[in-house]
Structure formats: structure tokens, C-alpha cells
Design a protein around this motif. Structure first.
Motif, PDB file in Angstrom:
ATOM      1  N   UNK A   1      -3.788 -13.640 -63.335  1.00  0.00           N
ATOM      2  CA  UNK A   1      -2.505 -14.224 -62.936  1.00  0.00           C
ATOM      3  C   UNK A   1      -1.421 -13.590 -63.805  1.00  0.00           C
TER       4      UNK A   1
ATOM      5  N   UNK B   1       5.738 -18.236 -50.324  1.00  0.00           N
ATOM      6  CA  UNK B   1       4.798 -19.164 -50.971  1.00  0.00           C
ATOM      7  C   UNK B   1       3.381 -18.937 -50.474  1.00  0.00           C
ATOM      8  N   UNK B   2       3.291 -18.738 -49.167  1.00  0.00           N
ATOM      9  CA  UNK B   2       1.978 -18.444 -48.587  1.00  0.00           C
ATOM     10  C   UNK B   2       1.410 -17.162 -49.186  1.00  0.00           C
TER      11      UNK B   2
ATOM     12  N   UNK C   1       6.559 -20.942 -57.572  1.00  0.00           N
ATOM     13  CA  UNK C   1       6.343 -19.597 -58.114  1.00  0.00           C
ATOM     14  C   UNK C   1       7.608 -18.917 -58.629  1.00  0.00           C
TER      15      UNK C   1
ATOM     16  N   UNK D   1      -0.097 -17.799 -52.586  1.00  0.00           N
ATOM     17  CA  UNK D   1      -1.394 -18.477 -52.489  1.00  0.00           C
ATOM     18  C   UNK D   1      -2.494 -17.491 -52.112  1.00  0.00           C
ATOM     19  N   UNK D   2      -2.179 -16.611 -51.177  1.00  0.00           N
ATOM     20  CA  UNK D   2      -3.163 -15.594 -50.771  1.00  0.00           C
ATOM     21  C   UNK D   2      -3.446 -14.634 -51.934  1.00  0.00           C
TER      22      UNK D   2
ATOM     23  N   UNK E   1      -8.871 -13.878 -57.625  1.00  0.00           N
ATOM     24  CA  UNK E   1      -9.927 -14.722 -58.184  1.00  0.00           C
ATOM     25  C   UNK E   1     -11.271 -14.214 -57.695  1.00  0.00           C
TER      26      UNK E   1
END
Lengths: 423, 214
Positions: A53, A29-30, A392, A33-34, A40
Motif C-alpha cells: 500500500x 474509489x472503485x 483515499x 478498491x480494485x 494483496x
């Protein structure tokens, strides 16, 4: 029996996935996010921002024979991986650009090798901050109905589309039908198609709507109080196949027009009515037209109503499409197609959905035999449990039972599973 | 006695036992990470989009005193609202046992959920005027990431702490933690899920300690 055998094979795989995926997913999950941060970018003091994405879908199907809907395969089992990449970019509050590119085995799952496409790309201008008007130009999903908003693999609780978006009618878009008898052959109401035609005719037929109908054109939309309006001018109608969506030259010759008016009295309810018209024949059908007629005389006209309800852990949607295919010198071929779909979240991660679909066909005059239905009525029940391991990773299973009493076999079953990784 | 002085007196009396042995103060500065760009809102099929730029808070840190502190009674109540398609505040530190309410101040649905191990929940879709306001009690310390099932870009954090002594920095990283009990503790600065800085401190009655987290 085949379903039972498939279940015996598939269940251990699903169980292994159910055990292995969560552990890996929680740890990652981390990572996601990274990754989102890395994908972006911004400039001009944050006024311009863009994000890449996507979703990775691994789909498996166990299909009856012949394969239903828009599947293009002769095999009983089909594996369909799909990578979808989305670009969303904003320049200030007034300009928005989005695009969707896919790599898979074809827009509709089949035996084809890997394919890459740019399914959507559009520029949207919103001159006023209250959203009263926005202009959108490009290649994008239709504004008709309410399914498009949730047709992505992550958002839809099902693996496949509702019946009106994928059930093939007896209308061909490559050739103008010349007689009632021919139409009844094409729609399988009467037997008699040659073996050679049967092997290829599936690629010629069209549904009421071909998926989200990513045709090319222009849309004008806006919000006025609790009302939402949208109109679009596209190069191809709702029933057109993906190959037609990029044919920009058709835009000006035979444009398809659609409009939707929505009303949401409160956050619980949303209602909509839509209408659309456009020629359903492709340019290659020119030589087959009845004398004195043009492609513009062969129109698809659609009137639709949709409703959505949401409250707490319930979500319910329904759509009803009344479609008329104009068949010059034969008559009008009408069909009514719709569905009701409900989703419920049992726990934060476990959800279930059920969808009942139905399509019936009107009658056309068949000389001394009187009126005859030009298609076979069909009902379909879709059941789909799903589980989100993390924000995710999601796994869906689906069981579909289709009843088409005039067909052989009259009942068919399909199993599907879809593992989606969203990033 | 008029009602207003009576209320003031009651408040002072209520504070007295805590203040009597809790006079230490820590102040300082945390070096904060760089500001990240605002999220890009996915509006692909939300064809009627209002605005499009969503503001987020600048990076902030939570500074807290770790130690064996008793749980509050009664449990405190905090609020984390949804406004303009964002969580406000984006970072909410609470003490273990706190009940957090999630009022929706937008004119559309949100669907807040968390898959974080300390607290898994899904509030579902609820109307802005629905009462009681949906809430959750956070009784396990740890980091709880909040998301919205409808608006992919929305992200919030509830930091559940086993201490009543915590404070948020200002956007420049400055903090001031008052009313601390004397003793030896660890002062921590939480910056994100991977970054927590620590500093051992010894607090004495009435003293003000300066601690910077570079």
C-alpha cells in the motif's frame, strides 16, 4: 505582506483542487478498491498474506527566512512530493513483517533532488495470542511517546511534526562543545557565529527527537491487562539524525535504550511515561572530545509523559519531554518541550486541528555572569483544517505562527498544504 | 389463556394479512465469485498486536425482488456489530427506511464512517458500553460502504433496497425467498458493487419458482 501575496496566489489553486479532486476521486474509489485487491497476495491457504500500500503526498510550503525547523532550503517556497510504499505481511498469527520505502526530496524537506530510502523494515514475532509479549527486530520508529502512532501523512491532522520533534537546539552531534560561550553561540543565544558557520551549522544541530527516530535495533513489547510496556535497544538516541539510524555498528558500542509504560483505563484515556538514554555524538566527533572522556560520556537523557483522549468526534493528545544533554566539564543542558493537540471532526469529511507547542531551556553556569539560559524559548501555534474527499484522498492546509522573542524576527509565519492520495 | 399461547396467537394474526396474498416462493442458486484473501492488518505502530489474522465472511450474494412495494411502518431495526476488528455481518441488506444500530463488541474504539453518496456519516469514537447504541437510518436506496477510521482493513457493506423481499445466499450460493406476492417482477442477485444479475419472473399464488444465476 508576503503571506498575503502567497494567499492570493495559493487560494485559487486550492479552490481549483477542492473542485476538481472530489469529482475525480469519487469516480476513482472503485479503482482504489480494485488496486488494493491487486496489491494483496496470499499463499499457504491464506496463512501467508502480504499487501503493498502507500501514500502519495504533494506538499507545498511558504517559509520564513531562515527556514524553520528541519527544512533544508533557502527558498521562500518549497514543493515537496513524496511517495511512500508500505509492505505488510503476515505469516499466521505470530509473524508480522513490515517495511516502508520512500522517494522524496530528503527525509526532511529541502532543495535536494530526488532521494530513495528504506525508512523502516522490521520482523515482529508474537508468541502468544493475548499479546503479552512481542519481539521486534529491524529499523523502526521509536516506542517513546504517542505521536509516532499517528505520524503518517494520512493519520496526522497536521503537515508538520510537533515542536519537540523538529525544533533544533544548540547541541551539535558532530562536535563536542568545549565551552559555555561556544554553546551559547551554537544555540544563537549570543551572536558571533561566522557567516560561513551560519550557512552550514543548521545541518549540525539536533532537536530533542528527530521525527519518529527510525533507528535500528530490537524492541520487546507487550500488554498486561490495561498496561502496555515497550522497551527498545537502538543504535542511536532520539535526537540522532536520519544518517545515524542505519549505522548498525554503533548499536553494540553505544546503544541507546528506551522504555515506555502505558496505561489505558478505558478506551477514552491513554497515559504513558517514557525514558530514554544514549550518546548523542556521532563517531566523527571523537577528536573533539575533552581529554579522558569517551562518546559515552555525552549522553542524552529523556523523561517523557504523554496522554491521549478520544470521545465521539474529539481527539486530544499531549506530550511533555524533559531532556538533559550531558556536557562534560560544562554542566548539564536541560530543556523542556511539549505540546497539546486537539482534533475535531465537524462533518464526516471536514476536520480541524489546533496545536500549541512550547520549548524552554534551562540554565548553565557562565562563570561570573551567573546562570544563563542555553537556548531561546519558543512558542508555536499550528492551525490546520483538512478535508477528506474520499477514503483515499485528503487535503490539509496549515498555518503556523512561531514566537521566539529573543530571535530576529521574533515572530514568523509558515503556510503549508498537503494533498495525500492513499492507496 | 396463558400468556404464551396469547403471544403465539397475536403473532399468527399479525402475519395473516401478509400471508394471505403472499404465497409464492423462489429458490435457486447464485454462482458466487472466488473467495478473496483475508485482509492484511496494518500493525506497524500498534506494537502490541493481538492475533493478527482477521477472518472475513466468504463471498455472499443478496437476492431481492424489485418492484413497487410500500415502505414499512414502523421502520425496521437491524444491527451490524464490530467484533474482533471486523464488521459482522460484512454485508447487511436492509429495506429503505431501516434504522441500523452499530454496537461495538470489541474492547477498543472503532470509528465507523461512510462517504457513500446514499449515506454519509461518521459515528466518531464511542465506548462499547455507551447508550444509546449509535445508529443511522438508511433512507436512500443504494450501496453504502462502511470503513473504520482506526482500523484500515475493516470493510462492511449496507445494501439499502427498495423492497422488503430479499435474502442472503448461503456460502454455496443457495437461496430461498418466501412469502412473495403474485405478479410480474424482476429478480436480482447483487454480488458486488459492479455486478448485479437480473431475471424476469412471474409469480403465481402458491407456486415455487426455480431461478439460477450462473
Amino acid at each position: 505582506m508576503r503571506i498575503a501575496r502567497t494567499l492570493r496566489t495559493a487560494l485559487p489553486v486550492v479552490a481549483a483542487l477542492a473542485l476538481a479532486v472530489p469529482a475525480a476521486a469519487v469516480a476513482s474509489e472503485e479503482f482504489f478498491d480494485r488496486l488494493a485487491e491487486a496489491l494483496t497476495t496470499s499463499a499457504l491457504d491464506g496463512a501467508f498474506r502480504a499487501r503493498l500500500s502507500g501514500t502519495l503526498d504533494l506538499e507545498g510550503y511558504h517559509l520564513p527566512s531562515p527556514a524553520p525547523a528541519l527544512f533544508e532550503t533557502t527558498r521562500p517556497d518549497l514543493f515537496n512530493p513524496r511517495l511512500s510504499l508500505f509492505l505488510d505481511a503476515q505469516l499466521g498469527a505470530r509473524t508480522y513483517v513490515f517495511a516502508q520505502a520512500r522517494a522524496d526530496r530528503g527525509f526532511d524537506p529541502g532543495d535536494a533532488g530526488s532521494r530513495r530510502r528504506l525508512d523502516e523494515y522490521a520482523l515482529r514475532l508474537t508468541p502468544w495470542s493475548d499479546g503479552r509479549l512481542s519481539l521486534q527486530l529491524g529499523k523502526f520508529a521509536t516506542i517513546v511517546g504517542n505521536w509516532v502512532n499517528r505520524h503518517g501523512s494520512w493519520d496526522s491532522p497536521f503537515v508538520n511534526a510537533p515542536l519537540p520533534y523538529e525544533h533544533l537546539t544548540g547541541i551539535w552531534d558532530t562536535e563536542a562543545v568545549r565551552s559555555v560561550h561556544q554553546l551559547l553561540l551554537w544555540s544563537h543565544v549570543r551572536p558571533g557565529l561566522s557567516a560561513a558557520t551560519l550557512a552550514t551549522e543548521k545541518r549540525l544541530r539536533v532537536p530533542v527527537l528527530w521525527g519518529p527516530a527510525y533507528a535500528t535495533g530490537l524492541a520487546v513489547s507487550g500488554a498486561l491487562g490495561r498496561f502496555r510496556y515497550s522497551t527498545e535497544l537502538k543504535n542511536a538516541p532520539l535526537s540522532s539524525r536520519p544518517a545515524s539510524w542505519t549505522r548498525a555498528q554503533q548499536w553494540w558500542t553505544y546503544p541507546a535504550v528506551a522504555a515506555r509504560l502505558g496505561y489505558a483505563p478505558n478506551p477514552l484515556w491513554a497515559f504513558g511515561v517514557s525514558a530514554s538514554t544514549g550518546t548523542y555524538l556521532r563517531p566523527s566527533a571523537g577528536p573533539t572530545l575533552a581529554s579522558g572522556l569517551g562518546r559515552g560520556d555525552y549522553r542524552q537523557r529523556v523523561v517523557a509523559a504523554d496522554v491521549a483522549f478520544a470521545w465521539h468526534h474529539w481527539q486530544i493528545w499531549a506530550e511533555l519531554y524533559r531532556t538533559r544533554f550531558a556536557l562534560p566539564r560544562i554542566g548539564d543542558a536541560d530543556t523542556l518541550a511539549g505540546y497539546v493537540e486537539a482534533k475535531y471532526k465537524f462533518t464526516p469529511q471536514l476536520f480541524g486541528a489546533v496545536r500549541w507547542n512550547r520549548q524552554v531551556f534551562g540554565t548553565i553556569p557562565d562563570g561570573p555572569r551567573g546562570p544563563v539560559h542555553w537556548g531561546r524559548a519558543v512558542s508555536r501555534l499550528d492551525l490546520a483544517p483538512g478535508y477528506r474527499f474520499t477514503p483515499h484522498v485528503q487535503l490539509k492546509l496549515q498555518y503556523t505562527r512561531q514566537a521566539e522573542p529573543a530571535a530576529a524576527p521574533a515572530r514568523t509565519e509558515t503556510l503549508a498544504t498537503q494533498l495525500t492520495v492513499r492507496f | 389463556m396463558s400468556p404464551r399461547p396469547a403471544v403465539l396467537l397475536a403473532a399468527v394474526l399479525a402475519l395473516l394479512p401478509a400471508r394471505a396474498g403472499a404465497q409464492a416462493t423462489i429458490e435457486g442458486r447464485v454462482t458466487l465469485p472466488k473467495t478473496t484473501p483475508a485482509p492484511v492488518v496494518n500493525q506497524r505502530y500498534e506494537i502490541v498486536a493481538k492475533g493478527g489474522v482477521v477472518a472475513t465472511n466468504p463471498p455472499l450474494a443478496v437476492v431481492f425482488l424489485a418492484g413497487p412495494f410500500p415502505k414499512p411502518a414502523p421502520p425496521p431495526v437491524a444491527r451490524l456489530i464490530q467484533k474482533d476488528l471486523a464488521f459482522v455481518p460484512a454485508l447487511l441488506p436492509v429495506q429503505t427506511g431501516t434504522k441500523v444500530e452499530f454496537p461495538n463488541l470489541d474492547d477498543q474504539y472503532h470509528n465507523i464512517f461512510s462517504y457513500s453518496p446514499p449515506k454519509r456519516f461518521d459515528l466518531g469514537r464511542y465506548r462499547p458500553d455507551e447508550r444509546p447504541v449509535p445508529s443511522q437510518t438508511f433512507d436512500v436506496p443504494g450501496l453504502v460502504t462502511l470503513r473504520c477510521d482506526i482500523h484500515e482493513h475493516m470493510r462492511g457493506v449496507v445494501l439499502v433496497l427498495d423492497t422488503p423481499h430479499f435474502v442472503m445466499t448461503d456460502p454455496a450460493g443457495h437461496f430461498r425467498l418466501t412469502g412473495l406476492p403474485p405478479g410480474r417482477y424482476t429478480l436480482k442477485a447483487w454480488l458486488d458493487s459492479k455486478t448485479t444479475r437480473e431475471h424476469a419472473v412471474e409469480l403465481t399464488d402458491g407456486a415455487t419458482l426455480r431461478v439460477d444465476f450462473p
